[in-house]
Design an enzyme around this catalytic site. Structure first.
Site, PDB file in Angstrom:
ATOM      1  N   SER A   1      36.649 -13.270 -13.284  1.00  0.00           N
ATOM      2  CA  SER A   1      35.403 -14.020 -13.425  1.00  0.00           C
ATOM      3  C   SER A   1      35.378 -15.195 -12.323  1.00  0.00           C
ATOM      4  O   SER A   1      36.479 -15.576 -11.757  1.00  0.00           O
ATOM      5  CB  SER A   1      35.528 -14.509 -14.920  1.00  0.00           C
ATOM      6  OG  SER A   1      34.624 -15.039 -15.285  1.00  0.00           O
TER       7      SER A   1
ATOM      8  N   ARG B   1      37.156 -25.990 -20.416  1.00  0.00           N
ATOM      9  CA  ARG B   1      37.284 -25.239 -19.211  1.00  0.00           C
ATOM     10  C   ARG B   1      38.276 -26.222 -18.360  1.00  0.00           C
ATOM     11  O   ARG B   1      38.984 -25.727 -17.573  1.00  0.00           O
ATOM     12  CB  ARG B   1      36.056 -24.859 -18.617  1.00  0.00           C
ATOM     13  CG  ARG B   1      35.342 -23.682 -19.633  1.00  0.00           C
ATOM     14  CD  ARG B   1      33.874 -22.949 -18.525  1.00  0.00           C
ATOM     15  NE  ARG B   1      34.622 -22.264 -17.726  1.00  0.00           N
ATOM     16  CZ  ARG B   1      34.652 -22.672 -16.293  1.00  0.00           C
ATOM     17  NH1 ARG B   1      34.157 -23.657 -15.910  1.00  0.00           N
ATOM     18  NH2 ARG B   1      35.123 -21.802 -15.286  1.00  0.00           N
TER      19      ARG B   1
ATOM     20  N   CYS C   1      42.696 -36.664 -28.630  1.00  0.00           N
ATOM     21  CA  CYS C   1      43.933 -37.409 -28.632  1.00  0.00           C
ATOM     22  C   CYS C   1      44.736 -36.928 -27.436  1.00  0.00           C
ATOM     23  O   CYS C   1      45.862 -36.663 -28.006  1.00  0.00           O
ATOM     24  CB  CYS C   1      44.461 -37.608 -29.787  1.00  0.00           C
ATOM     25  SG  CYS C   1      43.339 -38.132 -31.152  1.00  0.00           S
ATOM     26  N   GLU C   2      44.338 -36.691 -26.416  1.00  0.00           N
ATOM     27  CA  GLU C   2      45.130 -36.327 -25.113  1.00  0.00           C
ATOM     28  C   GLU C   2      44.653 -36.619 -23.991  1.00  0.00           C
ATOM     29  O   GLU C   2      43.447 -36.616 -23.822  1.00  0.00           O
ATOM     30  CB  GLU C   2      45.800 -35.030 -25.278  1.00  0.00           C
ATOM     31  CG  GLU C   2      44.730 -33.700 -25.384  1.00  0.00           C
ATOM     32  CD  GLU C   2      45.414 -32.425 -25.756  1.00  0.00           C
ATOM     33  OE1 GLU C   2      45.971 -32.036 -24.586  1.00  0.00           O
ATOM     34  OE2 GLU C   2      45.613 -32.113 -26.919  1.00  0.00           O
TER      35      GLU C   2
ATOM     36  N   GLY D   1      31.773 -10.787 -13.696  1.00  0.00           N
ATOM     37  CA  GLY D   1      32.443 -11.727 -12.711  1.00  0.00           C
ATOM     38  C   GLY D   1      31.696 -12.477 -11.744  1.00  0.00           C
ATOM     39  O   GLY D   1      32.416 -13.364 -11.091  1.00  0.00           O
TER      40      GLY D   1
ATOM     41  N   GLU E   1      28.272  -5.783 -16.184  1.00  0.00           N
ATOM     42  CA  GLU E   1      28.392  -6.575 -17.386  1.00  0.00           C
ATOM     43  C   GLU E   1      28.677  -8.000 -16.897  1.00  0.00           C
ATOM     44  O   GLU E   1      29.444  -8.746 -17.275  1.00  0.00           O
ATOM     45  CB  GLU E   1      29.823  -6.136 -17.999  1.00  0.00           C
ATOM     46  CG  GLU E   1      29.840  -5.200 -18.970  1.00  0.00           C
ATOM     47  CD  GLU E   1      31.294  -4.524 -19.072  1.00  0.00           C
ATOM     48  OE1 GLU E   1      31.354  -3.653 -19.683  1.00  0.00           O
ATOM     49  OE2 GLU E   1      32.036  -5.316 -18.605  1.00  0.00           O
TER      50      GLU E   1
ATOM     51  N   TYR F   1      41.230 -24.622 -17.017  1.00  0.00           N
ATOM     52  CA  TYR F   1      41.460 -24.060 -15.508  1.00  0.00           C
ATOM     53  C   TYR F   1      40.901 -24.886 -14.492  1.00  0.00           C
ATOM     54  O   TYR F   1      40.903 -24.636 -13.196  1.00  0.00           O
ATOM     55  CB  TYR F   1      40.404 -23.022 -15.408  1.00  0.00           C
ATOM     56  CG  TYR F   1      39.774 -22.221 -16.625  1.00  0.00           C
ATOM     57  CD1 TYR F   1      40.906 -21.330 -17.012  1.00  0.00           C
ATOM     58  CD2 TYR F   1      38.627 -22.223 -17.309  1.00  0.00           C
ATOM     59  CE1 TYR F   1      40.401 -20.290 -18.143  1.00  0.00           C
ATOM     60  CE2 TYR F   1      38.454 -21.428 -18.408  1.00  0.00           C
ATOM     61  CZ  TYR F   1      39.364 -20.363 -18.604  1.00  0.00           C
ATOM     62  OH  TYR F   1      39.140 -19.548 -19.833  1.00  0.00           O
TER      63      TYR F   1
HETATM   64  N1  LLP Z   1      33.361  -7.543 -18.703  1.00  0.00           N
HETATM   65  C1  LLP Z   1      34.714  -7.722 -19.243  1.00  0.00           C
HETATM   66  C2  LLP Z   1      35.489  -6.774 -19.387  1.00  0.00           C
HETATM   67  C3  LLP Z   1      35.204  -9.145 -19.118  1.00  0.00           C
HETATM   68  O1  LLP Z   1      36.373  -9.181 -19.660  1.00  0.00           O
HETATM   69  C4  LLP Z   1      34.324 -10.228 -18.892  1.00  0.00           C
HETATM   70  C5  LLP Z   1      35.035 -11.608 -19.026  1.00  0.00           C
HETATM   71  C6  LLP Z   1      33.059 -10.042 -18.401  1.00  0.00           C
HETATM   72  C7  LLP Z   1      32.464  -8.613 -18.308  1.00  0.00           C
HETATM   73  C8  LLP Z   1      32.239 -11.092 -18.000  1.00  0.00           C
HETATM   74  O2  LLP Z   1      32.369 -11.826 -16.844  1.00  0.00           O
HETATM   75  P1  LLP Z   1      31.455 -12.882 -16.288  1.00  0.00           P
HETATM   76  O3  LLP Z   1      30.205 -12.318 -15.517  1.00  0.00           O
HETATM   77  O4  LLP Z   1      31.247 -13.703 -17.373  1.00  0.00           O
HETATM   78  O5  LLP Z   1      32.337 -13.606 -15.159  1.00  0.00           O
HETATM   79  N2  LLP Z   1      36.830 -18.160 -20.079  1.00  0.00           N
HETATM   80  C9  LLP Z   1      36.799 -18.146 -18.757  1.00  0.00           C
HETATM   81  C10 LLP Z   1      36.168 -16.576 -18.280  1.00  0.00           C
HETATM   82  C11 LLP Z   1      36.742 -15.486 -18.990  1.00  0.00           C
HETATM   83  C12 LLP Z   1      36.050 -14.148 -18.618  1.00  0.00           C
HETATM   84  C13 LLP Z   1      36.730 -13.199 -19.613  1.00  0.00           C
HETATM   85  N3  LLP Z   1      35.985 -11.796 -19.237  1.00  0.00           N
HETATM   86  C14 LLP Z   1      35.926 -19.130 -18.144  1.00  0.00           C
HETATM   87  O6  LLP Z   1      35.664 -20.288 -18.894  1.00  0.00           O
HETATM   88  O7  LLP Z   1      35.861 -19.266 -16.965  1.00  0.00           O
END
Ligand code: LLP
Length: 426
Positions: free
Chosen positions: A213, A324, A355-356, A245, A284, A328
């Protein structure tokens, strides 16, 4: 503030006030309270339509980026399928009225209950992630499970690394997700699912891969397609999904490929690498649909000049509505809603109320010199993985979510109340 980081309908009036969806942002904060997520509904709809135009039918919105019933309905209305990765996401999408046939079930550890629920509802696709899951599907299928025979894809890891935070890299072989192509696991999974197809349990329709991603480069997708094409071409399968991604800019100076550039590069690479033209190649996206459509509004509560160090600007949310930065190290911009284009010359650290010390919203930001307690602060590009990863840490109620369009406001998620914080206690 750079318009690239703002929702499509964002405008600044003669007084310097930011407007989104035909509404003054400071008024939204006054009427609905802060912290507050504000989404530009026109922007969301345009992003869904752009995804469908670029990828064609079957492109799925990854609901993990942001999900509530209104969002599920919006993505469906605009022609997208929806990727749900847990029984919870499945439940919300179905509760929103999205037909099960438009849903794709993901997950590296789907339980019997999740598989059964998806199967009984008749989800459009199940993306199979492990041999244990194949065992479960076989058991459920052979026990005469009610519901249509599911169409399944095999999730594979092509062995391609992307340059993004290691927590969100998934295409490399050393991963909890999917079956590695290089080791032969993916072939074995195909063989086992082929046998289940012959037994009438499932219909094997395709291959799926997700590299990671917040990816800014097209090259890893092209490299992955090279690996996937060699794997898929001889199998005579109808579908190839390259996951999500696509990255988005979060701070000034960043830039990312467009949805159209991403899709065109992947589709060209598929055809060049011998993926049959009849194969449905799709994706996706999550973040690239919702991130820039949303902003967070906070109220400034304290401004503390720690002599010899820095100025801390504390807002009324923080890591509970945007984890985030702490997870990250992600960067954000911040600016004042009442003077969106004012020059920002005062160095500050914007922090939350938790509180951190890791509870940082913007580690090294700049705000206008006339910043005052009570001001409404805007952090743009918080539409993805903000509300969806929000928590009640320190028993801070989660914010409300508004959709604004053409001067109309819809509250699509209400703010949690203090009573909500104790509602599960027995
Ligand atoms: N397809 C699958 C199988 C996935 O695991 C994900 C994201 C997506 C599609 C969508 O990816 P996107 O287009 O949103 O990059 N919490 C993290 C991101 C975790 C992504 C998990 N999977 C953040 O805030 O950067």
């Amino acid at each position: 503030m750079t318009r690239d980081l703002l929702p499509a309908t964002a405008a600044v009036d003669a007084d310097g006030e930011l407007w989104i969806g035909g509404r003054r942002v400071t008024s939204l904060a006054a009427e609905h309270g802060t912290p507050l997520f504000v989404y530009d509904e026109d922007h969301l709809r345009a992003r869904c339509r752009a995804a469908v135009a670029a990828w064609g039918d079957g492109v799925a919105y990854a609901t993990k980026a942001f999900l509530c019933k209104a969002m599920a309905r919006l993505a469906y209305e605009e022609g997208m399928c929806l990727d749900v990765s847990t029984g919870g996401e499945l439940h919300v999408a179905l509760a929103a009225g999205v037909p099960a046939g438009r849903l794709v079930l993901h997950g590296n550890n789907k339980s019997d209950a999740e598989l059964s629920a998806a199967w009984a509802a008749g989800v459009g696709r199940i993306v199979v992630d492990s041999f244990d899951e194949i065992d479960r599907i076989e058991r459920l299928g052979r026990s005469g499970h009610p519901g249509p025979r599911p169409k399944v894809l095999v999730r594979v890891t092509p062995g391609v690394e992307v340059h993004t935070h290691e927590f969100v890299r998934t295409g490399q072989d050393d991963s909890k997700f999917g079956f590695t192509v290089a080791s032969g696991m993916a072939t074995e999974a195909i063989t086992r699912l082929g046998a289940l197809e012959r037994a009438g349990v499932v219909e094997l329709v395709g291959v799926h891969a997700h590299l990671g991603s917040q990816v800014f480069a097209i090259a890893p997708f092209v490299r992955a397609v090279g690996v996937l094409a060699g794997f898929v071409a001889p199998l005579d399968l109808a579908e190839l999904v390259v996951g999500g991604g696509l990255g988005v800019p979060y701070v000034n100076g960043e830039s990312a490929p467009s949805m159209e550039e991403w899709a065109a590069a992947v589709l060209d690479a598929c055809h060049a690498a011998g993926v049959p033209l009849v194969t449905r190649v799709t994706a996706e996206p999550g973040r690239s649909i919702v991130a820039t459509a949303g902003v967070t509004l906070y109220t400034v509560g304290t401004v503390k000049d720690v002599h010899g160090h820095r100025t801390y600007v504390s807002v009324d949310g923080g890591m509970s509505d945007n984890p985030r930065p702490v997870l990250y190290g992600s960067g954000y911009e911040a600016f004042l809603a009442r003077e969106a284009d004012a020059s920002r010359t005062m160095p500050v650290r914007v922090v939350g109320k938790h509180c951190e010390s890791g509870d940082v919203v913007v580690a090294d930001g700049f705000l206008p010199d006339d910043l005052a307690v009570g001001d409404v602060l805007v952090t743009p590009v918080t539409g993805a993985y903000g509300h969806s990863m929000a928590s009640n840490y320190n028993k801070v109620p989660r914010p409300a979510v508004l959709f604004v369009s053409g001067g109309e406001v819809r509250e699509v998620v209400r703010r949690e109340s203090l009573d909500d914080l104790a509602r599960l206690d027995v």
